[in-house]
Design a protein around this motif. Structure first.
Motif, short mmCIF file in Angstrom:
data_model
loop_
_atom_site.label_atom_id
_atom_site.label_comp_id
_atom_site.label_asym_id
_atom_site.label_seq_id
_atom_site.Cartn_x
_atom_site.Cartn_y
_atom_site.Cartn_z
N GLY A 207 53.11 80.97 22.46
CA GLY A 207 52.78 79.62 22.88
C GLY A 207 53.84 78.60 22.51
O GLY A 207 53.67 77.40 22.74
N ILE A 208 54.99 79.06 21.96
CA ILE A 208 56.02 78.14 21.46
C ILE A 208 57.41 78.51 21.96
O ILE A 208 58.16 77.65 22.41
N VAL A 209 57.78 79.80 21.88
CA VAL A 209 59.15 80.23 22.20
C VAL A 209 59.30 80.33 23.72
O VAL A 209 58.66 81.16 24.36
N PRO A 210 60.16 79.50 24.34
CA PRO A 210 60.27 79.48 25.80
C PRO A 210 60.98 80.71 26.36
O PRO A 210 61.93 81.22 25.77
N MET A 211 60.52 81.16 27.50
CA MET A 211 61.15 82.25 28.24
C MET A 211 61.98 81.66 29.39
O MET A 211 61.69 80.57 29.88
N CYS A 212 62.98 82.40 29.84
CA CYS A 212 63.81 81.95 30.96
C CYS A 212 62.96 81.89 32.24
O CYS A 212 62.18 82.80 32.54
N SER A 213 63.10 80.82 33.01
CA SER A 213 62.31 80.60 34.23
C SER A 213 63.10 80.85 35.50
O SER A 213 62.62 80.52 36.60
N PHE A 214 64.29 81.43 35.39
CA PHE A 214 65.14 81.59 36.57
C PHE A 214 64.48 82.41 37.67
O PHE A 214 64.61 82.11 38.86
N GLN A 215 63.74 83.47 37.29
CA GLN A 215 63.21 84.39 38.29
C GLN A 215 62.14 83.75 39.17
O GLN A 215 61.86 84.25 40.26
N TYR A 216 61.56 82.65 38.74
CA TYR A 216 60.54 81.98 39.55
C TYR A 216 61.09 81.47 40.88
O TYR A 216 60.34 81.34 41.85
N GLU A 217 62.37 81.15 40.93
CA GLU A 217 62.93 80.44 42.07
C GLU A 217 62.78 81.20 43.39
O GLU A 217 62.66 80.59 44.45
N ARG A 218 62.75 82.53 43.34
CA ARG A 218 62.76 83.31 44.58
C ARG A 218 61.40 83.97 44.87
O ARG A 218 61.35 84.96 45.58
N MET A 219 60.34 83.40 44.35
CA MET A 219 59.02 84.01 44.55
C MET A 219 58.58 83.94 46.01
O MET A 219 58.09 84.92 46.57
N PHE A 220 58.76 82.79 46.64
CA PHE A 220 58.35 82.59 48.02
C PHE A 220 59.57 82.48 48.93
O PHE A 220 60.69 82.24 48.47
N ASN A 221 59.34 82.65 50.23
CA ASN A 221 60.39 82.49 51.25
C ASN A 221 61.58 83.43 50.98
O ASN A 221 62.73 83.06 51.20
N THR A 222 61.30 84.62 50.52
CA THR A 222 62.36 85.54 50.09
C THR A 222 62.15 86.92 50.70
O THR A 222 61.02 87.40 50.79
N THR A 223 63.25 87.55 51.10
CA THR A 223 63.21 88.89 51.69
C THR A 223 64.43 89.68 51.23
O THR A 223 65.53 89.14 51.12
N ARG A 224 64.22 90.94 50.95
CA ARG A 224 65.32 91.86 50.66
C ARG A 224 65.85 92.40 51.99
O ARG A 224 65.13 93.07 52.72
N ILE A 225 67.10 92.08 52.30
CA ILE A 225 67.70 92.48 53.57
C ILE A 225 68.47 93.78 53.37
O ILE A 225 69.33 93.87 52.49
N PRO A 226 68.19 94.82 54.18
CA PRO A 226 68.87 96.11 53.98
C PRO A 226 70.33 96.07 54.41
O PRO A 226 70.71 95.36 55.35
N GLY A 227 71.16 96.85 53.71
CA GLY A 227 72.57 96.99 54.06
C GLY A 227 72.98 98.44 53.97
O GLY A 227 72.25 99.28 53.44
N ILE A 228 74.16 98.75 54.49
CA ILE A 228 74.64 100.14 54.48
C ILE A 228 74.96 100.59 53.05
O ILE A 228 74.53 101.66 52.61
N ARG B 43 53.79 74.79 45.87
CA ARG B 43 54.13 73.37 45.79
C ARG B 43 54.48 72.98 44.36
O ARG B 43 55.46 72.27 44.11
N LYS B 44 53.70 73.45 43.39
CA LYS B 44 53.99 73.18 41.99
C LYS B 44 55.32 73.82 41.58
O LYS B 44 56.10 73.25 40.82
N LEU B 45 55.56 75.03 42.10
CA LEU B 45 56.79 75.74 41.77
C LEU B 45 58.01 75.01 42.30
O LEU B 45 59.00 74.84 41.60
N GLU B 46 57.95 74.57 43.55
CA GLU B 46 59.09 73.89 44.16
C GLU B 46 59.38 72.55 43.47
O GLU B 46 60.52 72.10 43.44
N ARG B 47 58.34 71.93 42.94
CA ARG B 47 58.53 70.66 42.24
C ARG B 47 58.84 70.86 40.76
O ARG B 47 59.08 69.88 40.05
N GLY B 48 58.79 72.11 40.30
CA GLY B 48 59.06 72.40 38.90
C GLY B 48 57.98 71.92 37.97
O GLY B 48 58.23 71.67 36.78
N GLU B 49 56.74 71.80 38.46
CA GLU B 49 55.66 71.23 37.68
C GLU B 49 54.87 72.27 36.88
O GLU B 49 53.96 71.91 36.14
#
Length: 524
Positions: A298-319, A284-290
């Motif tokens: 404690g100062i230099v920010p890291m990229c937060s892009f990878q957080y977006e797919r933590m939940f509700n995510t599946t790797r779908i197999p392909g040929i 819930r905190k993640l989806e709200r960006g809280e």
């Protein structure tokens, strides 16, 4: 809405006297509460989106700028150097837009433009500061004066109480290294692996590459780096992970352990319930960006892009290549126990299930004595093997009927939970205990984890827990951030009763978990 799937809101019967309509007030109440929760979530997301969009400023700073500009106008001072008058002359005059209204509206437009310009200026300065990487190469425990000054400036411009995605617009693009630097680093890395003759040949090949194709490729990389924040991340995800045809179990997936010496409760269902509830709070905190963004020192920010797919995510197999399927808020969980799959709803009356309610649902699964359906017990092993056979089997045998519905239930779940029938953890009398614990988290029996899910939560019968994580969607610090939150919330906030159960009342009116149905032929 989850509740609508568990009961019927209304029934009607056609009789000689007409239609007899019967409404279920309880179900309608749940549907209403679910709708209210959904709108609250949208409002919070919108608010946090605005806060992130104007960061490092705040919406209240806009009001301050407007008041300041209006005050200077009443003092007959023009800070806009004539721009307010230009805006005023371009506005139409009507009965609704008087001269005084034009003046006020023009001042507000100028103040808004000034405020936005100030935001972009702050972001540009912060982006320029974050392009400095000298602090990484300094000795541990020592810091130069220039780095201290730099850290102070970054801290000053970072604003207060940033949200998870507040820094995304201020992060510098990944720079493209020069051709000479790339080739020299490559030669340096292969030198220990080659003898003198092989290394000389490699130098010749590297120089030939430097003359002809390298300049053309470098132009393409620079062009991509102008419009992509990271020119290599999408290629890395596809060619390092998704195009790999070998098993992702062991070769790609990684695991995370529980506390070494602490087991808050030995009740399997209770531990699973508290941990799942903590994960739902984190989601819930993640989806709200809280969430607070990760920051080095404690100062230099890291990229937060990878957080977006933590939940509700599946790797779908392909040929030829897999792809990562990410969905929005999912309201169910799939549980695997003794070769059987169960679907558990995570919401009731527009809210998350309480830990005591989740414990009841998981205990129902543990107490269920039904046998697995033919082929069901080792079905997850398809996700453990080579990707091509799994992709072909998925297309051939799981493309229709109950198999498709059940597989879709798994792949659209928030995450996967295994209630393991083994006991693991630290045992001072068994020197191999941690090896066995690690192996169980890494691969288990090879058929009791769904390795394609973003992560599988594993809860052992002695209350010990762990996580097996699919690697393509994120690196380990991302899941580690979530895991720290979950362990702290489980032990120090939710807690357990003296008997080891979850705290809170038990709602026995909850619909029991649903068994997934399969029709698996012998060929599978």
């Amino acid at each position: 809405m989850a509740e609508a799937h568990q009961a019927v809101a209304f029934q009607f019967t056609v009789t000689p006297d007409g239609i007899d309509l019967q409404l279920s007030r309880e179900v309608l109440k749940h549907i209403y509460l679910s709708g209210v929760t959904s709108w609250k979530k949208r409002a919070i997301r919108f608010k946090n989106g605005v806060l992130t969009g104007v960061y490092p400023a705040s919406p209240s700073s806009w009001l301050i700028v407007v008041i300041a500009i209006m005050s200077t106008m009443y003092a007959r001072i023009d800070p806009s150097m004539g721009m307010i008058d230009r805006i005023k002359t371009s506005l139409p005059v009507s009965e609704f837009m008087t001269v005084q209204t034009q003046t006020v509206f023009s001042a507000i437009l100028f103040a808004t433009g000034l405020w936005l310009s100030f935001i972009f200026l702050l972001r540009y300065i912060l982006k320029a500061l974050l392009s400095y990487h000298g602090w990484i190469f300094e000795s541990h425990g020592k810091m130069s004066f220039s780095t201290k000054v730099w850290l102070s400036l970054v801290k000053l411009l970072s604003g207060r109480r940033p949200l998870l995605f507040s820094f995304q617009a201020s992060l510098p693009h990944l720079p493209v290294p020069s051709i000479d630097d790339t080739i020299s680093r490559y030669l340096e890395s292969v030198r220990p692996l080659l003898d003198d003759e092989q290394y000389k040949q490699m130098e010749i090949v590297a120089n030939d590459f430097k003359k002809d194709p390298a300049p053309k490729l470098q132009k393409h990389l620079k062009l991509k780096s102008w419009w992509a924040t990271n020119y290599v991340s999408d290629w890395w995800e596809e060619y390092i992970y998704l195009r790999g045809r070998d098993p992702i179990m062991v070769n790609s997936n990684f695991y995370t352990m529980d506390f070494l010496y602490v087991i808050p409760t030995h009740r399997q269902a209770a531990r699973a319930a508290n941990v799942v509830h903590a994960m739902l709070q984190y989601r819930r905190k993640l989806e709200r960006g809280e969430l607070t963004p990760l920051r080095a020192l404690g100062i230099v920010p890291m990229c937060s892009f990878q957080y977006e797919r933590m939940f509700n995510t599946t790797r779908i197999p392909g040929i030829e290549t897999d792809f990562v399927q990410h969905l929005k808020d999912r309201k169910h969980l799939v549980v695997y126990h003794r070769g059987r799959f169960f679907k558990v709803w995570l919401y009731y009356g527009g809210r998350h299930l309480w830990p005591s309610e989740l414990e009841l649902q998981f205990q129902r699964i543990l107490d269920d004595k039904s046998e697995p359906q033919p082929g069901e017990i080792k079905l997850p092993s398809l996700t453990a093997g080579n990707r091509v056979p799994w992709a072909r089997a998925r297309l051939k045998y799981f493309n229709e009927g109950v198999n498709r519905a059940s597989l879709e239930t798994i792949e659209t779940a928030a995450f996967f939970l295994t209630l393991d029938d083994e006991a693991h953890g630290y045992d001072p009398e068994n020197i191999r205990c941690l090896d066995l614990y690690a192996k169980s988290l890494l691969h288990g029996k090879c058929y009791d984890r769904w390795f394609d899910k973003s992560f599988t939560l594993i809860v052992y019968k002695n209350g010990k827990i762990g996580v097996n994580t699919e690697h393509s969607w994120a690196d380990s610090p991302i899941i580690g951030h979530m895991w720290e939150y979950v362990l702290a919330t489980d032990c120090f906030h939710l807690g357990y009763t003296a008997e080891g159960h979850c705290k809170g009342d038990i709602n026995k009116s909850l619909a029991p978990p649903t068994r997934l149905q399969w029709d698996i032929p012998k060929a599978v």
